[in-house]
Design a protein around this motif. Structure first.
Motif, PDB file in Angstrom:
ATOM      1  N   THR A   1      -5.023  -4.251  -3.797  1.00  0.00           N
ATOM      2  CA  THR A   1      -4.329  -4.782  -3.065  1.00  0.00           C
ATOM      3  C   THR A   1      -5.006  -5.243  -1.834  1.00  0.00           C
TER       4      THR A   1
ATOM      5  N   ARG B   1      -8.789  -4.396 -13.847  1.00  0.00           N
ATOM      6  CA  ARG B   1      -7.305  -4.245 -14.097  1.00  0.00           C
ATOM      7  C   ARG B   1      -6.573  -4.170 -13.093  1.00  0.00           C
ATOM      8  N   SER B   2      -6.822  -3.348 -12.124  1.00  0.00           N
ATOM      9  CA  SER B   2      -6.036  -3.255 -10.784  1.00  0.00           C
ATOM     10  C   SER B   2      -5.740  -4.664 -10.208  1.00  0.00           C
TER      11      SER B   2
ATOM     12  N   ALA C   1      -5.714  -7.631 -11.875  1.00  0.00           N
ATOM     13  CA  ALA C   1      -4.696  -8.279 -12.697  1.00  0.00           C
ATOM     14  C   ALA C   1      -3.488  -7.608 -12.231  1.00  0.00           C
ATOM     15  N   ASP C   2      -3.319  -6.447 -12.244  1.00  0.00           N
ATOM     16  CA  ASP C   2      -2.075  -5.823 -12.195  1.00  0.00           C
ATOM     17  C   ASP C   2      -1.211  -6.569 -10.984  1.00  0.00           C
ATOM     18  N   VAL C   3      -2.046  -6.629  -9.755  1.00  0.00           N
ATOM     19  CA  VAL C   3      -1.482  -7.261  -8.710  1.00  0.00           C
ATOM     20  C   VAL C   3      -1.291  -8.723  -8.509  1.00  0.00           C
TER      21      VAL C   3
ATOM     22  N   GLN D   1     -12.064   2.051   1.434  1.00  0.00           N
ATOM     23  CA  GLN D   1     -11.660   3.118   0.542  1.00  0.00           C
ATOM     24  C   GLN D   1     -12.223   4.458   0.588  1.00  0.00           C
TER      25      GLN D   1
ATOM     26  N   PHE E   1      -7.653   2.245  -8.388  1.00  0.00           N
ATOM     27  CA  PHE E   1      -8.028   1.085  -7.710  1.00  0.00           C
ATOM     28  C   PHE E   1      -7.180   0.387  -7.002  1.00  0.00           C
ATOM     29  N   SER E   2      -5.683   0.954  -7.323  1.00  0.00           N
ATOM     30  CA  SER E   2      -4.589  -0.157  -6.679  1.00  0.00           C
ATOM     31  C   SER E   2      -4.796  -0.394  -5.399  1.00  0.00           C
ATOM     32  N   ALA E   3      -5.068   0.638  -4.475  1.00  0.00           N
ATOM     33  CA  ALA E   3      -5.099   0.202  -2.977  1.00  0.00           C
ATOM     34  C   ALA E   3      -6.310  -0.760  -2.828  1.00  0.00           C
ATOM     35  N   LEU E   4      -7.337  -0.606  -3.527  1.00  0.00           N
ATOM     36  CA  LEU E   4      -8.582  -1.387  -3.352  1.00  0.00           C
ATOM     37  C   LEU E   4      -8.322  -2.877  -3.623  1.00  0.00           C
TER      38      LEU E   4
ATOM     39  N   ASN F   1       1.620   1.751  -3.570  1.00  0.00           N
ATOM     40  CA  ASN F   1       0.498   2.151  -4.376  1.00  0.00           C
ATOM     41  C   ASN F   1       0.250   3.636  -3.950  1.00  0.00           C
TER      42      ASN F   1
ATOM     43  N   GLN G   1       0.795  -1.044  -0.074  1.00  0.00           N
ATOM     44  CA  GLN G   1      -0.132   0.185  -0.056  1.00  0.00           C
ATOM     45  C   GLN G   1       0.852   1.312   0.036  1.00  0.00           C
TER      46      GLN G   1
ATOM     47  N   ARG H   1       3.261   1.953 -13.800  1.00  0.00           N
ATOM     48  CA  ARG H   1       3.333   2.892 -12.586  1.00  0.00           C
ATOM     49  C   ARG H   1       4.965   3.224 -12.062  1.00  0.00           C
TER      50      ARG H   1
ATOM     51  N   THR I   1       3.134  -2.386 -11.617  1.00  0.00           N
ATOM     52  CA  THR I   1       3.302  -2.481 -13.007  1.00  0.00           C
ATOM     53  C   THR I   1       4.327  -1.581 -13.535  1.00  0.00           C
TER      54      THR I   1
ATOM     55  N   ILE J   1       5.410  -6.088 -15.341  1.00  0.00           N
ATOM     56  CA  ILE J   1       5.120  -6.039 -13.727  1.00  0.00           C
ATOM     57  C   ILE J   1       6.500  -6.074 -13.222  1.00  0.00           C
TER      58      ILE J   1
ATOM     59  N   ARG K   1      -7.264  -8.455  -2.626  1.00  0.00           N
ATOM     60  CA  ARG K   1      -6.209  -9.709  -2.719  1.00  0.00           C
ATOM     61  C   ARG K   1      -5.946 -10.437  -1.408  1.00  0.00           C
TER      62      ARG K   1
END
Lengths: 288, 368
Positions: free
Chosen positions: B207, B232-233, B235-237, A260, B202-205, A10, A7, A141, A138, A129, B210
């Protein structure tokens, strides 16, 4: 611990996105002493140009970023001529610019909606990645973060080492004193506005592969940028960078514990607290 | 005598011209949607296609053309009420069609009632939209209760997840669906979160979800940029559990936005473009020709608002007798691109079935 580290990563990525959008906004306030309410639309246009250049013309993403910088700078130049310079010169003009830039922003959004429609358009940046131990990001990023660092360093060099930068800082301190020493204040203000537009265009291009382009994306980004700029002190470049990164990290890390929507709401609470406790922001006068 | 003859001839001519003008006067239908959103634009395109098909076939009420007056409700109760008032009082329409948001619908219905008009609502999902007590309110979309009953059965009997995560947008639809999923799965819901309707990152969400270890993640998001961003986020993690969108929100914009990350996302809906019927084949063909893409549910519900109301006005033989038109709507079994439908006593459209859908090879197809 793994979750916390992820996090934080992120948050740095999210925070850099906040900082990139906030940079141009704070620059314009620091030098022109006006708030550009169309700044979010410059960011949206940067994303749009990037998307169109990659998807319609088939050019590489890096080329699209350069085109976005040039075209959005040109739009900023036109806006300065039409909606900023002539208005700001008049008595009380700094306040009227709020309205004129807001109107210009609406025209931009409506024009894009009429031309492109509300359909979101995705574009690919850098694929892949990257693993930092247990932390996953990614490639795009990581690229956005690195590009942000390069841009911030470039701006620092520009302000500290060039005649334009010295003139810009002089105008930021006092129009009158800058004129006395022979600086073309109006030209510096126009160039600053164009530079801010280019920065926003680059920000839009960098962030488009992460969040998907849509015509109204500038509004939300503009609000976040405004929060970052106010907390970091209006006109302060270090304030925009530090607060952008900090708010991104706070939002991401708090989402672990609060969810969130609560974490995102907390950002606006921090704005209120700042206005109560330190209305001038945390980095007052750092540009000067 | 000569003057008298001229007067009579003039009066007859004027009468003929007036009656011809009346005969040619367009039948005005008011349409409200959040036109600057993708889903609103799609629905308007569907409504326009219905008007075109009806007009190409000679119109209604002995040759009168159907004219749509479209206003933006902007997902806002204030803007929706303003649009409805303008349609009813300035433009002189008696039929308000469309809308997506239940919140806007709740605000607009009293305005429609005060003008003794008729509302044919397209997409609001809140069950109480058709419980206002005003009998001239109809709704085409399935309600969140209907969806929950059907999709819940599918999830529990076919998907059979062990751990469920629920991610919803922060509005009435999202929060209602969250409560329904919690009731359905109880302690199996190991993670839930609510995101802003304008959220972009949505990266934090991703994570956090997951970390929950859920083997099924269900998302409620009206806009494909948001549902696409979530998938997408994830899949990214490197997180790829079973993923579903709550009924009504899966269309071909999701694979366009999310790319490979959308593969395998499943849902249910009242419409899928591959339904094999003459009316649907024509609808898909003409929509494809006009817009360059196959239609989804927003388009078909937009289509139905105009299609059903215009045909009901024609069958009633009157534009002004709204109660008579409402009775025709209630008493008729309607043919639509999605199949046969009729309205129950409170104005809720009842359709034959919900279709299981899934993203496969970059396109939404029937799953069964």
């Amino acid at each position: 611990m793994e979750l916390l580290l992820q996090q934080i990563a992120n948050g740095l990525s999210l925070g850099m996105a906040y900082a990139l959008v906030a940079l141009g906004l704070t620059l314009v306030f620091g030098v022109l002493h006006v708030v550009n309410f169309a700044h979010g639309e410059f960011y949206m246009l940067g994303a749009l140009v990037t998307v169109l250049v990659v998807k319609s013309l088939g050019l590489p993403y890096i080329v699209a970023l350069l085109v976005a910088i040039v075209l959005v700078s040109a739009v900023a130049w036109v806006m300065d001529i039409v909606a900023v310079s002539p208005v700001a010169r008049k008595p009380g003009g700094d306040q009227i610019v709020l309205v004129s830039t807001y109107a210009a922003g609406l025209i931009i959004v409506e024009t894009v909606l009429a031309a492109i429609g509300p359909t979101p358009i995705a574009v690919s940046g850098f694929s892949g990645i990257v693993h930092f131990g247990s932390v996953v990001l990614t490639m795009h990023r990581v690229f956005m973060f690195a590009a942000g660092i390069v841009m911030i360093c470039g701006l620092y060099m520009l302000f500290a080492r060039t005649n334009f930068g010295r003139s810009l800082r002089a105008v930021a301190q006092s129009d009158y004193a800058a004129k006395v020493v022979g600086i073309d204040v109006e030209r510096i203000k126009t160039l600053t506005f164009v530079l801010a537009g280019g920065i926003a265009g680059l920000a839009g291009g960098l962030i488009a592969p992460i969040i998907t382009f849509n015509a109204t994306m500038g509004l939300h980004a503009g609000i976040h940028a405004f929060v970052v700029v106010v907390i970091g002190s209006m006109g302060s470049i270090p304030g925009a960078v530090v607060c952008g990164l900090s708010l991104g990290m706070i939002e991401s890390v708090l989402s672990i514990f609060l969810g969130q929507h609560v974490a995102a709401t907390l950002i606006y609470s921090l704005l209120l607290v700042t206005l109560f406790v330190r209305p001038q922001g945390l980095f007052q006068g750092a540009l000067r | 005598m000569k003057t008298y003859k001229k007067l009579v001839a003039g009066a007859l001519l004027a009468s003929a011209l007036v009656s011809q003008a009346v005969a040619q006067e367009a039948v005005k239908l008011g349409v409200i949607f959040p036109t600057r959103t993708i889903i609103g634009e799609q629905a308007v395109h569907g409504a326009e296609l219905a008007a075109k098909q009806i007009n190409d076939a000679g119109g209604i009420l002995d040759g009168r053309m159907v004219e749509l007056i479209v206003y933006d409700s902007n997902f806002s109760a204030v803007d929706g009420v303003s649009a409805a008032q303008r349609l009813l009082t300035q433009d002189g329409v008696k039929y308000i069609l469309g809308e997506i948001s239940s919140t806007v619908a709740f605000a607009v219905i009293p305005v429609v009632e005060s003008e003794e008009a008729l509302a044919m609502l397209a997409m609001p999902k809140h069950p109480d939209v058709t419980n206002s007590g005003y009998e001239n309110v109809f709704r085409l979309n399935s309600t969140s209760q209907i969806d929950a009953a059907s999709f819940g059965k599918y999830l529990t009997e076919t998907v059979k997840p062990e751990k469920v995560a629920v991610l919803v947008q922060n509005d009435d639809i999202g929060l209602t669906s969250l409560e329904q999923m919690k009731q359905l799965f109880g302690e199996k819901v190991v993670f839930s979160d609510i995101f802003d309707v304008k959220q972009a990152d949505f990266s934090a969400l991703a994570t956090n979800v997951r970390a929950s270890g859920a083997d099924l993640v269900c998302v409620t998001a009206a806009n494909p940029e948001q549902s696409g961003g979530v998938f997408r986020s994830m899949a990214d993690v490197g997180y790829s559990p079973k993923r579903c969108l709550l009924p009504g929100y899966l269309n071909n914009d999701l694979p366009d936005v999310a790319g490979a990350a959308a593969e395998g996302v499943f849902s249910q809906d009242v419409y899928i473009d591959t339904i094999d019927s003459e009316l649907n084949n024509t609808f898909v063909k003409e929509y494809l020709a006009a817009q360059g893409k196959v239609p989804g549910k927003p388009e078909v519900l937009g289509f139905e608002t105009v299609w059903i109301v215009a045909k009901a006005i024609d069958a009633a033989g009157s534009y002004d007798d709204v109660s008579k038109v409402a009775k025709v709507i209630r008493d008729t079994q309607w043919e639509s691109p999605r199949g046969k439908l009729r309205f129950n006593e409170i104005g809720q459209a009842l359709t034959e079935k919900l279709y299981n859908t899934v993203v496969k090879d970059g396109r939404v197809v029937r799953a069964d």
